[in-house]
Design a protein around this motif. Structure first.
Motif, PDB file in Angstrom:
ATOM      1  N   MET A 105      47.349  35.040  -9.368  1.00  0.00           N
ATOM      2  CA  MET A 105      47.058  33.614  -8.980  1.00  0.00           C
ATOM      3  C   MET A 105      46.179  32.846  -9.960  1.00  0.00           C
ATOM      4  SD  MET A 105      44.910  32.704  -5.704  1.00  0.00           S
ATOM      5  CE  MET A 105      42.556  32.386  -5.672  1.00  0.00           C
ATOM      6  N   VAL A 106      46.721  31.905 -10.493  1.00  0.00           N
ATOM      7  CA  VAL A 106      45.891  30.881 -11.400  1.00  0.00           C
ATOM      8  C   VAL A 106      45.172  30.088 -10.545  1.00  0.00           C
ATOM      9  CG1 VAL A 106      46.200  29.940 -13.566  1.00  0.00           C
ATOM     10  CG2 VAL A 106      48.014  31.863 -13.415  1.00  0.00           C
ATOM     11  N   GLU A 107      43.705  29.761 -10.428  1.00  0.00           N
ATOM     12  CA  GLU A 107      43.196  28.289 -10.325  1.00  0.00           C
ATOM     13  C   GLU A 107      43.129  27.643 -11.355  1.00  0.00           C
ATOM     14  OE1 GLU A 107      40.167  28.175  -7.615  1.00  0.00           O
ATOM     15  OE2 GLU A 107      40.629  30.354  -7.096  1.00  0.00           O
ATOM     16  N   SER A 108      43.679  26.181 -11.089  1.00  0.00           N
ATOM     17  CA  SER A 108      43.354  24.897 -12.295  1.00  0.00           C
ATOM     18  C   SER A 108      42.784  23.310 -11.855  1.00  0.00           C
ATOM     19  CB  SER A 108      45.132  24.893 -12.777  1.00  0.00           C
ATOM     20  OG  SER A 108      45.469  24.123 -12.199  1.00  0.00           O
ATOM     21  N   LYS A 109      42.257  22.800 -12.626  1.00  0.00           N
ATOM     22  CA  LYS A 109      42.244  22.209 -12.203  1.00  0.00           C
ATOM     23  C   LYS A 109      43.495  21.173 -11.805  1.00  0.00           C
ATOM     24  CE  LYS A 109      36.749  22.301 -12.385  1.00  0.00           C
ATOM     25  NZ  LYS A 109      35.881  21.961 -11.964  1.00  0.00           N
ATOM     26  N   ALA A 110      42.829  20.045 -10.870  1.00  0.00           N
ATOM     27  CA  ALA A 110      43.793  19.118 -10.878  1.00  0.00           C
ATOM     28  C   ALA A 110      43.692  17.152 -10.925  1.00  0.00           C
ATOM     29  CB  ALA A 110      45.058  18.527  -9.686  1.00  0.00           C
ATOM     30  N   SER A 111      44.354  16.499 -11.169  1.00  0.00           N
ATOM     31  CA  SER A 111      43.746  14.949 -11.062  1.00  0.00           C
ATOM     32  C   SER A 111      44.197  14.361  -9.368  1.00  0.00           C
ATOM     33  CB  SER A 111      43.621  14.267 -12.324  1.00  0.00           C
ATOM     34  OG  SER A 111      45.361  14.078 -12.673  1.00  0.00           O
ATOM     35  N   LYS A 112      43.845  13.150  -9.727  1.00  0.00           N
ATOM     36  CA  LYS A 112      44.069  12.410  -8.388  1.00  0.00           C
ATOM     37  C   LYS A 112      46.207  12.213  -9.085  1.00  0.00           C
ATOM     38  CE  LYS A 112      42.750   8.269 -10.013  1.00  0.00           C
ATOM     39  NZ  LYS A 112      41.884   6.162  -9.590  1.00  0.00           N
ATOM     40  N   HIS A 113      46.595  12.241 -10.117  1.00  0.00           N
ATOM     41  CA  HIS A 113      47.654  12.195  -9.838  1.00  0.00           C
ATOM     42  C   HIS A 113      48.747  12.981 -10.546  1.00  0.00           C
ATOM     43  CE1 HIS A 113      46.065   7.994 -11.124  1.00  0.00           C
ATOM     44  NE2 HIS A 113      45.502   8.361 -12.300  1.00  0.00           N
TER      45      HIS A 113
END
Length: 114
Positions: free
Chosen positions: A16-24
């Motif tokens: 599993m890889v977690e990453s941050k995402a923007s509102k877009h």
């Protein structure tokens, strides 16, 4: 897994890889050609334990929202699996400590077995 009923329990081990995402991020999915048919609402609890490894247990139920992007009518939802909760046991591991983490998760799950 070991213990009573272990042959009846479905277990999935996956990277599993977690990453941050923007509102877009939704716009990005649309540009990639994906289509959003429905949204799911996840309601539940998360517990964190330190038993040889950092273990997270999440107990959740899922509901389908009747309207897309309907944040004001979040109470209007339909349970996906009424009366059934999903239990996830996760622990971060690397190639170096995989066996220790697997042993810690196995030990934790045996501790919870009836």
């Amino acid at each position: 897994m070991r213990g009573a009923g272990a042959d009846q329990i479905s277990v999935l081990v996956r990277p599993m890889v977690e990453s941050k995402a923007s509102k877009h991020v939704l716009r990005l999915f649309y540009l990639l050609g994906y289509k959003l048919d429905h949204e799911l609402l996840r309601v539940g609890f998360a517990f964190h334990f330190q038993r040889g490894a950092q273990i997270t247990v999440t107990v959740s139920s899922y509901s389908k929202l009747l309207k897309l992007h309907a944040t004001e009518s979040i109470d209007d939802n339909v349970p996906v699996t009424p009366g059934i909760q999903m239990v996830e046991v996760t622990a971060p591991a690397s190639a170096e400590n995989y066996t220790e983490v697997a042993a810690a998760v196995s030990s934790f799950c045996e501790y919870l077995a009836p």
